[in-house]
Design a protein around this motif. Structure first.
Motif, PDB file in Angstrom:
ATOM      1  N   GLN A 190      -2.856   1.537   2.807  1.00 21.12           N
ATOM      2  CA  GLN A 190      -1.864   2.660   2.709  1.00 21.12           C
ATOM      3  C   GLN A 190      -1.671   3.198   1.494  1.00 21.12           C
ATOM      4  N   GLU A 191      -1.583   2.361   0.385  1.00 19.95           N
ATOM      5  CA  GLU A 191      -1.261   2.598  -0.940  1.00 19.95           C
ATOM      6  C   GLU A 191      -2.402   3.585  -1.394  1.00 19.95           C
ATOM      7  N   THR A 225      -0.142  11.346  -3.852  1.00 17.41           N
ATOM      8  CA  THR A 225       1.354  10.680  -3.966  1.00 17.41           C
ATOM      9  C   THR A 225       1.227   9.120  -4.018  1.00 17.41           C
ATOM     10  N   THR A 226       2.009   8.714  -4.682  1.00 19.72           N
ATOM     11  CA  THR A 226       2.211   7.239  -4.704  1.00 19.72           C
ATOM     12  C   THR A 226       3.305   6.762  -3.698  1.00 19.72           C
ATOM     13  N   LEU A 227       3.005   5.674  -3.121  1.00 14.06           N
ATOM     14  CA  LEU A 227       4.250   5.240  -2.155  1.00 14.06           C
ATOM     15  C   LEU A 227       5.262   4.430  -2.934  1.00 14.06           C
ATOM     16  N   LYS A 228       6.357   3.973  -2.322  1.00 16.51           N
ATOM     17  CA  LYS A 228       7.371   3.469  -3.123  1.00 16.51           C
ATOM     18  C   LYS A 228       6.767   1.973  -3.084  1.00 16.51           C
ATOM     19  N   ARG A 244       3.480  12.617  -7.427  1.00 21.70           N
ATOM     20  CA  ARG A 244       3.941  13.342  -6.118  1.00 21.70           C
ATOM     21  C   ARG A 244       2.968  14.482  -6.300  1.00 21.70           C
ATOM     22  N   ARG A 251       6.077  -1.708  -3.107  1.00 20.21           N
ATOM     23  CA  ARG A 251       6.438  -2.955  -2.104  1.00 20.21           C
ATOM     24  C   ARG A 251       7.274  -4.130  -2.528  1.00 20.21           C
ATOM     25  N   ALA A 268      -2.475   6.951   0.289  1.00 23.72           N
ATOM     26  CA  ALA A 268      -1.435   8.022  -0.376  1.00 23.72           C
ATOM     27  C   ALA A 268      -1.921   8.630  -1.576  1.00 23.72           C
TER      28      ALA A 268
END
Length: 292
Positions: A219-220, A228-231, A163, A233, A223
């Motif tokens: 998208q990953e 910042t990394t995404l949640k 983050r 999948r 980000a």
């Protein structure tokens, strides 16, 4: 007369044949005097843990393949989705202890790495961090010692979640509990959480994606470029297709996917190397058996 001469020559050759054959079969000419080989005094390393150690999703198999000599029997018993509780309940711990009791080794070491699934909310996995988790580890240490082997505790491999460019090490509190158990019971410690977190932070969120089993989607990646990394999948969406099989061939499949926890070959090699370095510092006796 000719017949008699031929028969005499044949008789002489028959008498010489055993000596000639022995000379042809004698391969020791010019060699040193033969002696028996010295008895091998091998070591054994048993890996016990979760998916971040297990074949195809963790560092364990490349540790055995690339970082130990042939004088070490290295056995990866890491299993995906296991905690200190479920690994015992399903019987995997009994298998590990049986392997620890096998005679014939100079020394047997059992490397124990849990926390990822102790931290989860899955009914059969989770444990209480303050009480149950350290108690489970202490019981494992005692049982390894009772089996005649030597325990080594490992803090868990970091997740690669960022983050604003900073690694969020959610396993840090669990790692602290493992350090406490190691100190209380005088158990060698490989602090993989600390070393892996430092390595991943130095890489940053985008480059750290190269350690996964598969590549990220657009998208990953975007980000991660922003820090910042995404949640993660869902596995069904993030996984790679199954490997093609033949009806009469191997049919088992590994679940290969992109996430911020499991590792492909690049990640496995990086973290196996960290384990190798920290292991010989924690257990100097293994310095001649473990390669960088």
């Amino acid at each position: 007369m000719m017949r008699q001469a031929w028969m005499g020559a044949a008789a002489a050759l028959a008498l010489l044949a055993p000596a000639l054959q022995a000379q042809e079969n004698d391969s020791s000419e010019g060699r040193t005097i033969r002696k028996d080989a010295e008895k091998l005094a091998p070591y054994k390393i048993i890996l016990v843990g979760d998916s971040t150690m297990a074949p195809m999703s963790g560092w364990g198999s490349l540790f055995c393949a690339h970082h130990v000599k042939s004088s070490v029997a290295c056995l990866n018993l890491g299993r995906g989705g296991r905690s200190t509780r479920s690994y015992r309940q399903e019987g995997s711990w009994d298998i590990a202890l049986a392997e620890a009791r096998v005679p014939g080794y100079r020394r047997t070491y059992v490397l124990i790495q849990f926390a990822h699934n102790d931290q989860s909310s899955v009914a059969e996995r989770w444990t209480d961090m303050e009480t149950e988790f350290p108690a489970n580890l202490k019981r494992m240490v005692g049982e390894v010692r009772a089996a005649g082997a030597l325990p080594v505790l490992l803090t868990p491999l970091t997740r690669r979640e960022f983050r604003q460019g900073t690694l969020g090490n959610s396993l840090a509190p669990w790692s602290a509990k493992i350090r406490e158990v190691a100190q209380a019971l005088s158990v060698p410690l490989v602090d993989l959480n600390r070393s892996s977190a430092a390595a991943v932070q130095a890489m940053g969120p985008e480059k750290a994606m190269e350690l996964a089993q598969a590549g990220p989607n657009a998208q990953e990646r975007a980000a991660a470029q922003a820090g910042t990394t995404l949640k993660p999948r869902a596995a069904a969406e993030a996984r790679l297709p199954d490997v093609p099989t033949q009806p009469d061939g191997p049919r088992a499949q590994f679940q290969r996917k992109f996430d911020y926890t499991h590792v492909g070959d690049a990640g496995a090699e990086l973290f196996a190397g960290l384990v190798a370095g920290d292991l010989v510092r924690a257990v100097p006796e293994l310095g001649s058996q473990v390669a960088p």
